[in-house]
Design a protein around this motif. Structure first.
Motif, PDB file in Angstrom:
ATOM      1  N   VAL A  23       0.866  -1.183   0.000  1.00  0.00           N
ATOM      2  CA  VAL A  23       0.000   0.000   0.000  1.00  0.00           C
ATOM      3  C   VAL A  23       0.898   1.228   0.000  1.00  0.00           C
ATOM      4  CG1 VAL A  23      -1.774   1.319   1.214  1.00  0.00           C
ATOM      5  CG2 VAL A  23      -1.854  -1.196   1.214  1.00  0.00           C
ATOM      6  N   LEU A  24       0.785   2.043  -1.048  1.00  0.00           N
ATOM      7  CA  LEU A  24       1.533   3.291  -1.177  1.00  0.00           C
ATOM      8  C   LEU A  24       0.570   4.429  -0.853  1.00  0.00           C
ATOM      9  CD1 LEU A  24       3.879   4.249  -4.140  1.00  0.00           C
ATOM     10  CD2 LEU A  24       2.395   5.912  -3.046  1.00  0.00           C
ATOM     11  N   THR A  25       0.808   5.101   0.280  1.00  0.00           N
ATOM     12  CA  THR A  25      -0.083   6.172   0.737  1.00  0.00           C
ATOM     13  C   THR A  25       0.609   7.523   0.596  1.00  0.00           C
ATOM     14  OG1 THR A  25      -1.073   4.654   2.350  1.00  0.00           O
ATOM     15  CG2 THR A  25      -1.489   7.018   2.642  1.00  0.00           C
ATOM     16  N   LEU A  26       0.118   8.365  -0.291  1.00  0.00           N
ATOM     17  CA  LEU A  26       0.624   9.734  -0.378  1.00  0.00           C
ATOM     18  C   LEU A  26       0.426  10.392   0.990  1.00  0.00           C
ATOM     19  CD1 LEU A  26      -0.815  10.857  -3.841  1.00  0.00           C
ATOM     20  CD2 LEU A  26       1.328   9.664  -3.353  1.00  0.00           C
ATOM     21  N   ASP A  27       1.473  10.996   1.520  1.00  0.00           N
ATOM     22  CA  ASP A  27       1.444  11.366   2.938  1.00  0.00           C
ATOM     23  C   ASP A  27       1.807  12.834   3.167  1.00  0.00           C
ATOM     24  OD1 ASP A  27       1.038  10.876   5.612  1.00  0.00           O
ATOM     25  OD2 ASP A  27       3.047  10.069   5.974  1.00  0.00           O
ATOM     26  N   ARG A  28       1.053  13.712   2.530  1.00  0.00           N
ATOM     27  CA  ARG A  28       1.155  15.150   2.789  1.00  0.00           C
ATOM     28  C   ARG A  28      -0.271  15.668   3.075  1.00  0.00           C
ATOM     29  NH1 ARG A  28       3.054  18.721  -1.163  1.00  0.00           N
ATOM     30  NH2 ARG A  28       4.209  19.838   0.460  1.00  0.00           N
ATOM     31  N   PRO A  29      -0.925  15.110   4.095  1.00  0.00           N
ATOM     32  CA  PRO A  29      -2.348  15.432   4.300  1.00  0.00           C
ATOM     33  C   PRO A  29      -2.625  16.908   4.519  1.00  0.00           C
ATOM     34  CG  PRO A  29      -1.422  14.305   6.221  1.00  0.00           C
ATOM     35  CD  PRO A  29      -0.407  14.191   5.125  1.00  0.00           C
ATOM     36  N   GLU A  30      -1.668  17.621   5.112  1.00  0.00           N
ATOM     37  CA  GLU A  30      -1.869  19.047   5.347  1.00  0.00           C
ATOM     38  C   GLU A  30      -1.889  19.836   4.043  1.00  0.00           C
ATOM     39  OE1 GLU A  30       2.437  18.491   4.776  1.00  0.00           O
ATOM     40  OE2 GLU A  30       0.842  17.368   5.803  1.00  0.00           O
ATOM     41  N   LYS A  31      -1.367  19.238   2.965  1.00  0.00           N
ATOM     42  CA  LYS A  31      -1.364  19.852   1.635  1.00  0.00           C
ATOM     43  C   LYS A  31      -2.270  19.084   0.675  1.00  0.00           C
ATOM     44  CE  LYS A  31       1.851  23.086   2.202  1.00  0.00           C
ATOM     45  NZ  LYS A  31       1.643  24.514   1.916  1.00  0.00           N
ATOM     46  N   TYR A  32      -3.178  18.300   1.223  1.00  0.00           N
ATOM     47  CA  TYR A  32      -4.067  17.460   0.413  1.00  0.00           C
ATOM     48  C   TYR A  32      -3.274  16.561  -0.538  1.00  0.00           C
ATOM     49  CZ  TYR A  32      -7.507  20.647   2.346  1.00  0.00           C
ATOM     50  OH  TYR A  32      -8.256  21.385   3.218  1.00  0.00           O
ATOM     51  N   GLY A  63      -4.471   7.997  -0.556  1.00  0.00           N
ATOM     52  CA  GLY A  63      -3.995   9.243   0.033  1.00  0.00           C
ATOM     53  C   GLY A  63      -4.298   9.306   1.518  1.00  0.00           C
ATOM     54  N   ALA A  64      -3.435   9.976   2.273  1.00  0.00           N
ATOM     55  CA  ALA A  64      -3.671  10.194   3.694  1.00  0.00           C
ATOM     56  C   ALA A  64      -4.629  11.366   3.880  1.00  0.00           C
ATOM     57  CB  ALA A  64      -2.347  10.478   4.402  1.00  0.00           C
ATOM     58  N   GLY A  65      -5.447  11.297   4.928  1.00  0.00           N
ATOM     59  CA  GLY A  65      -6.337  12.409   5.228  1.00  0.00           C
ATOM     60  C   GLY A  65      -7.554  12.466   4.331  1.00  0.00           C
ATOM     61  N   LYS A  66      -7.952  13.697   3.974  1.00  0.00           N
ATOM     62  CA  LYS A  66      -9.219  13.905   3.285  1.00  0.00           C
ATOM     63  C   LYS A  66      -9.140  13.819   1.769  1.00  0.00           C
ATOM     64  CE  LYS A  66     -11.033  16.951   6.911  1.00  0.00           C
ATOM     65  NZ  LYS A  66     -11.563  18.296   7.205  1.00  0.00           N
ATOM     66  N   ALA A  67      -7.941  13.859   1.201  1.00  0.00           N
ATOM     67  CA  ALA A  67      -7.796  13.910  -0.258  1.00  0.00           C
ATOM     68  C   ALA A  67      -6.991  12.729  -0.773  1.00  0.00           C
ATOM     69  CB  ALA A  67      -7.121  15.211  -0.680  1.00  0.00           C
ATOM     70  N   PHE A  68      -7.206  12.407  -2.040  1.00  0.00           N
ATOM     71  CA  PHE A  68      -6.344  11.450  -2.739  1.00  0.00           C
ATOM     72  C   PHE A  68      -5.082  12.183  -3.177  1.00  0.00           C
ATOM     73  CE2 PHE A  68      -5.069   9.362  -6.772  1.00  0.00           C
ATOM     74  CZ  PHE A  68      -4.755   8.101  -6.262  1.00  0.00           C
ATOM     75  N   ALA A 116     -10.528  14.070  -3.075  1.00  0.00           N
ATOM     76  CA  ALA A 116     -10.306  14.804  -4.318  1.00  0.00           C
ATOM     77  C   ALA A 116      -9.100  14.272  -5.084  1.00  0.00           C
ATOM     78  CB  ALA A 116     -10.109  16.281  -4.012  1.00  0.00           C
ATOM     79  N   ALA A 117      -9.286  14.108  -6.390  1.00  0.00           N
ATOM     80  CA  ALA A 117      -8.209  13.745  -7.314  1.00  0.00           C
ATOM     81  C   ALA A 117      -8.238  14.776  -8.429  1.00  0.00           C
ATOM     82  CB  ALA A 117      -8.410  12.332  -7.868  1.00  0.00           C
ATOM     83  N   ALA A 118      -7.357  15.763  -8.338  1.00  0.00           N
ATOM     84  CA  ALA A 118      -7.393  16.902  -9.256  1.00  0.00           C
ATOM     85  C   ALA A 118      -6.085  17.023 -10.017  1.00  0.00           C
ATOM     86  CB  ALA A 118      -7.651  18.189  -8.486  1.00  0.00           C
ATOM     87  N   GLY A 119      -6.166  17.436 -11.289  1.00  0.00           N
ATOM     88  CA  GLY A 119      -4.957  17.663 -12.075  1.00  0.00           C
ATOM     89  C   GLY A 119      -4.069  16.437 -12.114  1.00  0.00           C
ATOM     90  N   GLY A 120      -2.845  16.576 -11.593  1.00  0.00           N
ATOM     91  CA  GLY A 120      -1.936  15.439 -11.550  1.00  0.00           C
ATOM     92  C   GLY A 120      -2.459  14.306 -10.693  1.00  0.00           C
TER      93      GLY A 120
END
Length: 271
Positions: A23-32, A63-68, A116-120
């Motif tokens: 499991v690869l979790t993007l981990d910058r939740p404060e920056k979505y 993704g970590a937190g509220k966003a992908f 949210a999955a936006a742009g990139g």
């Protein structure tokens, strides 16, 4: 930009909840979980490392937190004006290598889109083989609102193949926002599951994939990817024929036949 080197990632984390599943979790939740040049370099290196891992069966990206993933970090974007044309091309190609690397991992990649999955971030979700989404997921192709093109990181190639050319054109030209229900209806995601069940559902799917012949799954992915690009039915058959012929020479094929005769579940070794 210097060549990326192997190191512990700082922009995402890797976990192994069961054998063969990462499991690869993007981990910058404060920056979505917004993307940076560092994230691109780390994703490129990690994709190469995972692709060489013998026991790997499935990769889940979330993704970590509220966003992908909210796309490129606007704080990082302030530096873009000073890069010059060639510097910008270098950064864009780094991003493209990162997402191409994730898409090109030889085992299936499942995107568990939790927000949210936006742009990139949209491009990263599209790079997966399978997309599951929570009801909070939403997809945004707002490139034209900021003077850019939807021809970004594979989006213009993958999106029409998933939802059709006309729907992709409307989505891209209007800088559309697509909620989870609409994404499921159009085929952008495979299905929507309750938020608390998203990662368990992705892991359950990973388990089902992992129970099959590793060689068969990998050659299936190779055929599905390659045959999205070939220009004829004959070329598709040629590629399929080679893959099937190779797989009949594997120990797993012999094991599958023996297990069928014995009325038991096969024990696949990836050989």
């Amino acid at each position: 930009m210097s060549a990326p080197t192997a190191a512990t990632p700082t922009t995402f984390r890797l976990e192994r909840p069961r054998d063969g599943v990462v499991v690869l979790t993007l981990d910058r939740p404060e920056k979505y979980n917004a993307m940076t040049a560092t994230m691109f370099a780390e994703l490129e290196v990690t994709a190469r490392q995972l692709d060489r891992e013998d026991g790997l069966r499935v990769v889940v990206v979330t993704g970590a937190g509220k966003a992908f993933c909210a796309g490129y970090d606007l704080a990082d974007a302030e530096k873009l004006a000073g890069l010059g044309a060639l510097g910008m091309l270098d950064l864009q190609e780094s991003a493209a290598r990162a997402l191409s690397g994730i898409r090109g991992i030889r085992v299936p990649v499942i995107a568990a889109v939790n927000g949210a999955a936006a742009g990139g971030g949209l491009a990263l979700a599209l790079a997966a083989d399978i997309r599951l989404a929570s009801p909070r997921a939403k997809f945004n192709a707002a490139f034209v609102k900021i003077g850019l093109s939807a021809g970004d990181l594979g989006t213009s190639w993958l999106l029409p193949r998933l939802i059709g050319p006309a729907a992709a054109a409307e989505f891209a030209y209007t800088a559309g926002m697509m909620d989870a229900a609409e994404a499921e209806r159009t085929g952008l995601v495979n299905r929507v599951v309750p938020e608390e069940e998203l990662l368990p559902a992705a892991l359950e799917m990973a388990e089902r994939i992992s129970s099959n012949s590793p060689g068969g799954v990998q050659m299936s992915k190779r055929a599905l990817h390659a045959n999205m690009e070939v220009t004829s039915f004959a070329a598709a058959l040629e590629l399929e024929n080679r893959g099937q012929a190779l797989l009949t020479r594997t120990q797993d094929m012999t094991e599958a036949l023996e297990a069928f005769k014995a009325g038991r579940a096969p024990i696949f070794q990836g050989r």
